[in-house]
Design a protein around this motif. Structure first.
Motif, PDB file in Angstrom:
ATOM      1  N   ALA A   4       8.969   2.024  -3.027  1.00 22.75           N
ATOM      2  CA  ALA A   4       7.686   2.603  -3.439  1.00 22.75           C
ATOM      3  C   ALA A   4       6.620   1.522  -3.575  1.00 22.75           C
ATOM      4  CB  ALA A   4       7.845   3.355  -4.753  1.00 22.75           C
ATOM      5  N   THR A   5       6.996   0.385  -4.125  1.00 19.84           N
ATOM      6  CA  THR A   5       6.043  -0.714  -4.286  1.00 19.84           C
ATOM      7  C   THR A   5       5.631  -1.257  -2.929  1.00 19.84           C
ATOM      8  OG1 THR A   5       7.071  -1.299  -6.369  1.00 19.84           O
ATOM      9  CG2 THR A   5       5.658  -2.950  -5.365  1.00 19.84           C
ATOM     10  N   SER A   7       5.656   0.360  -0.025  1.00 19.27           N
ATOM     11  CA  SER A   7       4.828   1.336   0.675  1.00 19.27           C
ATOM     12  C   SER A   7       3.442   1.418   0.052  1.00 19.27           C
ATOM     13  CB  SER A   7       5.502   2.704   0.695  1.00 19.27           C
ATOM     14  OG  SER A   7       5.639   3.210  -0.615  1.00 19.27           O
ATOM     15  N   SER A   8       3.363   1.189  -1.255  1.00 16.21           N
ATOM     16  CA  SER A   8       2.069   1.197  -1.924  1.00 16.21           C
ATOM     17  C   SER A   8       1.210   0.026  -1.449  1.00 16.21           C
ATOM     18  CB  SER A   8       2.261   1.112  -3.440  1.00 16.21           C
ATOM     19  OG  SER A   8       1.030   1.013  -4.081  1.00 16.21           O
ATOM     20  N   SER A   9       1.811  -1.160  -1.338  1.00 18.19           N
ATOM     21  CA  SER A   9       1.041  -2.311  -0.873  1.00 18.19           C
ATOM     22  C   SER A   9       0.681  -2.176   0.600  1.00 18.19           C
ATOM     23  CB  SER A   9       1.797  -3.615  -1.122  1.00 18.19           C
ATOM     24  OG  SER A   9       3.013  -3.621  -0.416  1.00 18.19           O
ATOM     25  N   LEU A  11       0.070   0.706   2.093  1.00 16.77           N
ATOM     26  CA  LEU A  11      -1.029   1.672   2.100  1.00 16.77           C
ATOM     27  C   LEU A  11      -2.341   1.002   1.699  1.00 16.77           C
ATOM     28  CD1 LEU A  11      -1.893   4.610   2.487  1.00 16.77           C
ATOM     29  CD2 LEU A  11      -1.367   4.984   0.087  1.00 16.77           C
ATOM     30  N   LYS A  12      -2.288   0.152   0.683  1.00 13.28           N
ATOM     31  CA  LYS A  12      -3.501  -0.558   0.258  1.00 13.28           C
ATOM     32  C   LYS A  12      -4.023  -1.449   1.383  1.00 13.28           C
ATOM     33  CE  LYS A  12      -2.600  -0.655  -4.675  1.00 13.28           C
ATOM     34  NZ  LYS A  12      -2.290  -1.497  -5.840  1.00 13.28           N
ATOM     35  N   ASN A  16      -7.704  -1.047   3.305  1.00 12.80           N
ATOM     36  CA  ASN A  16      -8.635  -2.115   2.971  1.00 12.80           C
ATOM     37  C   ASN A  16      -9.474  -2.486   4.192  1.00 12.80           C
ATOM     38  OD1 ASN A  16      -9.977  -4.407   2.186  1.00 12.80           O
ATOM     39  ND2 ASN A  16      -8.174  -5.409   1.317  1.00 12.80           N
TER      40      ASN A  16
END
Length: 78
Positions: A4-5, A7-9, A11-12, A16
């Motif tokens: 999850a972490t 995939s979150s980074s 996505l960011k 960006n």
């Protein structure tokens, strides 16, 4: 949890505009379309009574402040 972490980074990074050319193009396109309304918004605000514009500006400032604090407007003011 590491997935999850990660995939979150990811996505960011994809969203960006400084790191992704497509995100930058999209941001530029949206910015260009919204700028078309600047004159209309200014004219509409100029036609309103001063006290209504002042109240609007106070609501905007309160919203920005609450957003920065990550808080919600109290129930009695909603």
């Amino acid at each position: 949890m590491a997935i999850a972490t990660g995939s979150s980074s990811l996505l960011k990074a994809l969203l960006n505009p400084k790191k992704n050319v497509l995100a930058a193009m999209h941001k530029s396109s949206v910015d260009h379309r919204l700028r078309k309304y600047d004159h209309d918004i200014k004219e509409a605000l100029d036609r309103l009574p001063r006290e209504i514009v002042d109240a609007r500006n106070q609501r905007l400032l309160r919203a920005i402040d609450l957003s920065m604090k990550h808080e919600y407007l109290p129930e009695d003011l909603q």
